[in-house]
Every structure is written in C-alpha cells, then in structure tokens.
Design a protein around this motif. Structure first.
Motif, PDB file in Angstrom:
ATOM      1  N   ALA A  32      45.814  38.997  47.201  1.00 25.44           N
ATOM      2  CA  ALA A  32      45.232  37.689  47.523  1.00 25.44           C
ATOM      3  C   ALA A  32      44.197  37.822  48.634  1.00 25.44           C
ATOM      4  N   PHE A  33      44.516  38.590  49.667  1.00 23.37           N
ATOM      5  CA  PHE A  33      43.556  38.777  50.759  1.00 23.37           C
ATOM      6  C   PHE A  33      42.406  39.694  50.340  1.00 23.37           C
ATOM      7  N   ALA A  34      42.703  40.741  49.580  1.00 28.29           N
ATOM      8  CA  ALA A  34      41.672  41.710  49.203  1.00 28.29           C
ATOM      9  C   ALA A  34      40.626  41.115  48.262  1.00 28.29           C
ATOM     10  N   LEU A  35      41.048  40.235  47.380  1.00 31.52           N
ATOM     11  CA  LEU A  35      40.131  39.685  46.380  1.00 31.52           C
ATOM     12  C   LEU A  35      39.628  38.282  46.733  1.00 31.52           C
ATOM     13  N   ASN A  36      39.931  37.803  47.909  1.00 34.08           N
ATOM     14  CA  ASN A  36      39.608  36.435  48.293  1.00 34.08           C
ATOM     15  C   ASN A  36      38.117  36.136  48.272  1.00 34.08           C
ATOM     16  N   GLY A  37      37.285  37.078  48.654  1.00 35.22           N
ATOM     17  CA  GLY A  37      35.849  36.807  48.764  1.00 35.22           C
ATOM     18  C   GLY A  37      35.086  36.916  47.461  1.00 35.22           C
ATOM     19  N   ILE A  38      35.722  37.316  46.391  1.00 34.10           N
ATOM     20  CA  ILE A  38      35.034  37.517  45.118  1.00 34.10           C
ATOM     21  C   ILE A  38      34.943  36.193  44.359  1.00 34.10           C
ATOM     22  N   ASP A  39      33.707  35.830  43.988  1.00 28.93           N
ATOM     23  CA  ASP A  39      33.471  34.583  43.250  1.00 28.93           C
ATOM     24  C   ASP A  39      33.511  34.850  41.748  1.00 28.93           C
ATOM     25  N   PHE A  40      34.698  34.925  41.185  1.00 32.06           N
ATOM     26  CA  PHE A  40      34.857  35.165  39.755  1.00 32.06           C
ATOM     27  C   PHE A  40      36.053  34.343  39.289  1.00 32.06           C
ATOM     28  N   LEU A  41      35.883  33.634  38.182  1.00 28.19           N
ATOM     29  CA  LEU A  41      36.954  32.769  37.681  1.00 28.19           C
ATOM     30  C   LEU A  41      37.516  33.301  36.371  1.00 28.19           C
ATOM     31  N   ILE A  42      38.823  33.214  36.228  1.00 28.21           N
ATOM     32  CA  ILE A  42      39.520  33.528  34.980  1.00 28.21           C
ATOM     33  C   ILE A  42      40.327  32.294  34.620  1.00 28.21           C
ATOM     34  N   ILE A  43      40.026  31.706  33.498  1.00 31.58           N
ATOM     35  CA  ILE A  43      40.679  30.477  33.035  1.00 31.58           C
ATOM     36  C   ILE A  43      40.614  29.394  34.122  1.00 31.58           C
ATOM     37  N   GLY A  44      39.501  29.336  34.809  1.00 36.08           N
ATOM     38  CA  GLY A  44      39.291  28.317  35.829  1.00 36.08           C
ATOM     39  C   GLY A  44      39.973  28.604  37.163  1.00 36.08           C
ATOM     40  N   MET A  45      40.619  29.763  37.275  1.00 36.22           N
ATOM     41  CA  MET A  45      41.285  30.116  38.534  1.00 36.22           C
ATOM     42  C   MET A  45      40.535  31.253  39.214  1.00 36.22           C
ATOM     43  N   PRO A  46      40.519  31.273  40.541  1.00 34.42           N
ATOM     44  CA  PRO A  46      39.860  32.382  41.235  1.00 34.42           C
ATOM     45  C   PRO A  46      40.550  33.709  40.892  1.00 34.42           C
TER      46      PRO A  46
END
Length: 95
Positions: free
Chosen positions: A35-49
C-alpha cells in the motif's frame, strides 16, 4: 487422529500458534508494504487504485495459500480430550 501425550499436545499447539503468527505478520507486511510502496502510482484497475488492488487481493491470496500450507505442513489432528465428555454423557461421574 494422532495419539499424543499432554506435553506433545502442548508443544504442537505452541508450534501451530507460532506458525499462524508468522503467517499473520507476513500478510500484514505485504498489505501495508505494498500500500505504501504503490501509493504514488496513478493507475486504476476496475476503478480502484493500483495500491489498493495489489495490497488487498495480494493479502487475500497470501492468506489462503498460507493457510493451505499450514494445514498440510504444520497442523496435526489430535484428540483434545473429547473422550472425557463422552464418558460423562454415558453416565460417568467426574471426580
């Protein structure tokens, strides 16, 4: 069902508890870490970060796989003393 002495039962219960705690810690580290490692990535899967998807789905997969490993490798089916309650049902008295 495996026959064990009280000492062996105690050792097995402690072993199962420690293994379950290790799995819990691994799942928690995965959940929070991704959750912390991928927090800054702007990519959505099924509408979720991405961080939410990887963190939550990954924790679920690790949990299920870990429980399957625990059941096959760590946990043992042994009698916890049910024969005492069976004697009581048949009319035996406790002393």
């Amino acid at each position: 069902m495996k026959k064990m002495t009280d000492e062996q039962k105690h050792q097995q219960i402690v072993k199962e508890m420690k293994a379950t705690l290790v799995l819990f810690i691994l799942v928690a580290i995965w959940h929070v870490g991704t959750a912390f490692a991928l927090n800054g990535i702007d990519f959505l899967i099924i509408g979720m970060p991405l961080w939410f998807f990887v963190s939550t789905i990954g924790a679920f997969v690790i949990s299920v796989a870990g429980v399957m490993v625990l059941l096959k490798k760590v946990f043992v089916n042994f009698d916890l003393g049910e024969e005492l309650s069976e004697k009581n049902e048949k009319g035996g008295a406790l002393s």
